[in-house]
Design an enzyme around this catalytic site. Structure first.
Site, PDB file in Angstrom:
ATOM      1  N   HIS A 112      32.143 -24.742  69.715  1.00  0.00           N
ATOM      2  CA  HIS A 112      32.248 -25.634  70.749  1.00  0.00           C
ATOM      3  C   HIS A 112      31.972 -24.710  71.913  1.00  0.00           C
ATOM      4  O   HIS A 112      32.163 -24.952  73.124  1.00  0.00           O
ATOM      5  CB  HIS A 112      33.655 -26.444  70.979  1.00  0.00           C
ATOM      6  CG  HIS A 112      34.764 -25.433  70.591  1.00  0.00           C
ATOM      7  ND1 HIS A 112      35.082 -24.767  69.351  1.00  0.00           N
ATOM      8  CD2 HIS A 112      36.006 -24.962  71.507  1.00  0.00           C
ATOM      9  CE1 HIS A 112      36.102 -23.797  69.489  1.00  0.00           C
ATOM     10  NE2 HIS A 112      36.495 -23.978  70.751  1.00  0.00           N
ATOM     11  N   ASP A 279      31.304 -30.092  64.051  1.00  0.00           N
ATOM     12  CA  ASP A 279      32.449 -30.424  63.003  1.00  0.00           C
ATOM     13  C   ASP A 279      33.808 -30.953  63.753  1.00  0.00           C
ATOM     14  O   ASP A 279      34.654 -31.351  63.116  1.00  0.00           O
ATOM     15  CB  ASP A 279      32.887 -29.083  62.297  1.00  0.00           C
ATOM     16  CG  ASP A 279      33.215 -27.893  63.406  1.00  0.00           C
ATOM     17  OD1 ASP A 279      33.288 -28.056  64.901  1.00  0.00           O
ATOM     18  OD2 ASP A 279      33.510 -26.873  62.959  1.00  0.00           O
ATOM     19  N   ARG A 280      33.630 -30.971  65.101  1.00  0.00           N
ATOM     20  CA  ARG A 280      34.797 -31.622  65.783  1.00  0.00           C
ATOM     21  C   ARG A 280      34.487 -33.059  66.402  1.00  0.00           C
ATOM     22  O   ARG A 280      33.434 -33.497  66.350  1.00  0.00           O
ATOM     23  CB  ARG A 280      35.186 -30.713  67.045  1.00  0.00           C
ATOM     24  CG  ARG A 280      35.607 -29.210  66.468  1.00  0.00           C
ATOM     25  CD  ARG A 280      36.061 -28.584  67.738  1.00  0.00           C
ATOM     26  NE  ARG A 280      36.090 -27.282  67.306  1.00  0.00           N
ATOM     27  CZ  ARG A 280      37.351 -26.496  67.669  1.00  0.00           C
ATOM     28  NH1 ARG A 280      38.196 -26.848  68.465  1.00  0.00           N
ATOM     29  NH2 ARG A 280      37.403 -25.131  67.275  1.00  0.00           N
TER      30      ARG A 280
END
Length: 541
Positions: A112, A279-280
């Site tokens: 991120h 992935d988030r």
């Protein structure tokens, strides 16, 4: 190629993350890649072994992939499966490793963190189970980096990674694969795609913000193509090396465009986002934000509504800073709950041993036993499955959940890029005061326990110490302090504040208002303002 050790190559919670300019230094990337290979090399070498390679497409992704391919060839790998254009989301890479029985994989991402020439870059190794390298393995990589004197690289032209299919690179085969096909097939095996197609055909509206990051192609392939959501459902869907100049972190600050839409008069039924490497996840209903801790609990409570989990779940795992909302679900289901340090690698042993089915972290990561990484699109698909089966809105599901289990009011305050020495002083000072805190009062409440969290892995017996400072009050409220392992400049102090509320009449308070006394106490207890000079957090989630 002769080289010498480069300092500072200690992987954090998810690999090595530094500024792009660090990775562009002579020998830097090659040194770390060789350290990975030296640390994981079997006694009989890499002959016959397959490596998976891909990344989130951020700046320097393509150049790094070419070097790694040539080093894999020189180190004796038989084959590398690489995503077309050197692209693979982190959960897709885990899927490919597992689906093809690979030795492991190298993922190029700083998750991120911002991208671009002045942004961040990262690299990590995932093992044969598809999960991030465990601590013993990352420690071996760091040790190898400190004694490295040479690395091996094949002198050869770059490989065309735009064309699907095999290419010879020395004695090694480079096979360029679709980045999305294996992952889409896995999702179709977990969820009832016909039912979800019917949901969208009935007028359900989703808005998914890919944040100009890696999930754009995956989201279009699944939501718009496979499930029939209207074109435009995916916003910011073109991956860009600098993420369009934005910060690809799916929180309420950086996904402000999506938040404004979901709080507006013509909001879709569900708003969701994912981060740089996929992935988030961020979940927002019409007029309501679902915190990652609550999302984990709600997904676990309703997982049986999706085909893959129809027989129930074996257990739940959460990171220590994540709220205890999932614990209440586990108790109701009669399954165990495990509290681990931050970092998805700590869930791997539990998943492999079949002890848990659903895992999650407060930092916007949720996942299950289908891969060994957190998985943003999987979380959205499970939410869609729940909405389709229950026929309720996100807000109705959340309110019913809180009425049933009570509500864990929860917030995280991040102080980013603070002076590293000041951050270390803050943590050391607070750690020294922990033994005297039990019996004292904080925010007018009695302190029950105060400790430095350590974790004993119930599967392999390994122990991880100093994983976060906890102050637990007699009523179950908590304040947790830890330094993040994902930043690349200075230090990031994260403060987690939690309070359980069982009173049905007090379930709709604004979060920061409900937690105001504890928030003030958390700042005072650690002397944050005095030691860091910060008067307020950089980000509040």
């Amino acid at each position: 190629m002769l080289t010498q050790p480069i300092s500072g190559m200690k992987p954090g919670t998810s690999g090595l993350r530094k500024k792009v300019t660090d990775f562009q230094r002579p020998h830097y990337l090659a040194n770390f890649v060789q350290s990975i290979f030296n640390a994981v090399r079997p006694a009989d070498g890499f002959a016959g072994k397959t490596l998976v390679l891909g990344g989130d497409g951020r700046f320097f992704n393509a150049e790094a992939a070419q070097l790694i391919l040539k080093m894999a060839a020189a180190n004796g790998f038989a084959r590398v499966l690489v995503g077309q254009g050197a692209i693979l989301s982190t959960p897709a890479a885990s899927c490919v490793i597992r689906r093809h029985g690979a030795f492991g994989g190298i993922i190029l991402s700083a998750s991120h963190n911002p991208g671009g020439p002045e942004g961040d870059f990262g690299i990590k190794f995932n093992a044969a189970n598809g999960g991030p390298a465990p601590e013993a393995m990352t420690e071996a990589m760091y040790a190898a980096s400190q004694t490295l004197t040479e690395y091996h690289v094949l002198e050869a032209p770059d490989v065309d990674l735009t064309r699907l299919g095999p290419t010879a690179l020395g004695a090694m085969t480079v096979e360029v694969i679709s980045p999305v096909d294996d992952y889409v097939a896995l999702m179709a095996s977990l969820f009832d795609f016909p039912a979800l197609r019917a949901l969208f055909a009935g007028g359900f509206r989703l808005r998914f913000d890919a944040m100009h990051a890696v999930t754009g192609p995956y989201a279009r392939a699944i939501f718009e193509e496979a499930l029939g959501a209207p074109a435009g459902t995916v916003m910011n869907g073109t991956p860009l090396p600098d993420f369009g100049g934005h910060h690809p972190d799916p929180n309420l600050v950086h996904a402000h465009e999506l938040l404004a839409l979901m709080m507006g008069p013509d909001a879709p039924d569900l708003g969701a986002a994912s981060d740089g490497d996929g992935d988030r996840n961020l979940i927002i209903g019409r007029g309501i934000f679902i915190s990652p801790s609550d999302s984990l609990a709600m997904l676990a409570a309703n997982a049986h509504l999706a085909p893959a989990y129809a027989q129930g779940i074996s257990g739940i795992a959460r990171s220590m800073p994540t709220s205890g909302a999932a614990d209440r679900v586990a108790a109701a289901l009669g399954v165990p709950v495990y509290e681990t340090p931050t970092g998805w690698k700590f869930f791997g042993n539990l998943l492999d041993a079949g002890r848990v089915t659903i895992c999650g972290e407060e930092s916007a990561g949720t996942g299950s036993h289908h891969v060994r990484e957190k998985d943003g699109i999987w979380a959205v698909l499970l939410w869609l499955s729940i909405l389709a089966r229950r026929g309720q809105s996100v807000q109705q599901i959340a309110q019913e959940h809180w009425f049933t289990y009570g509500r864990n009011y929860y917030t995280r305050h991040d102080y980013e890029e603070i002076d590293a020495a000041a951050a270390a002083q803050l943590m050391a000072g607070l750690r020294a005061r922990l033994p005297a805190l039990p019996g004292a009062t904080v925010a007018g409440r009695l302190v029950a326990t105060a400790d430095d969290f350590s974790y004993l892995d119930p599967v392999d017996g390994s122990q991880s110490k100093q994983q976060g400072l906890r102050v637990v009050l007699a009523d179950g409220s908590r304040i947790v302090y830890r330094l993040s392992g994902t930043g690349t400049a200075g230090a990031t102090l994260r403060v987690y504040i939690e309070q359980y509320e069982p009173d049905a009449a007090r379930l709709d308070l604004p979060v920061q208002e409900a937690l105001a006394p504890l928030i003030a106490a958390a700042e005072s207890l650690a002397d944050i303002r005095a030691l860091t000079g910060r008067t307020e957090p950089s980000v509040i989630t």
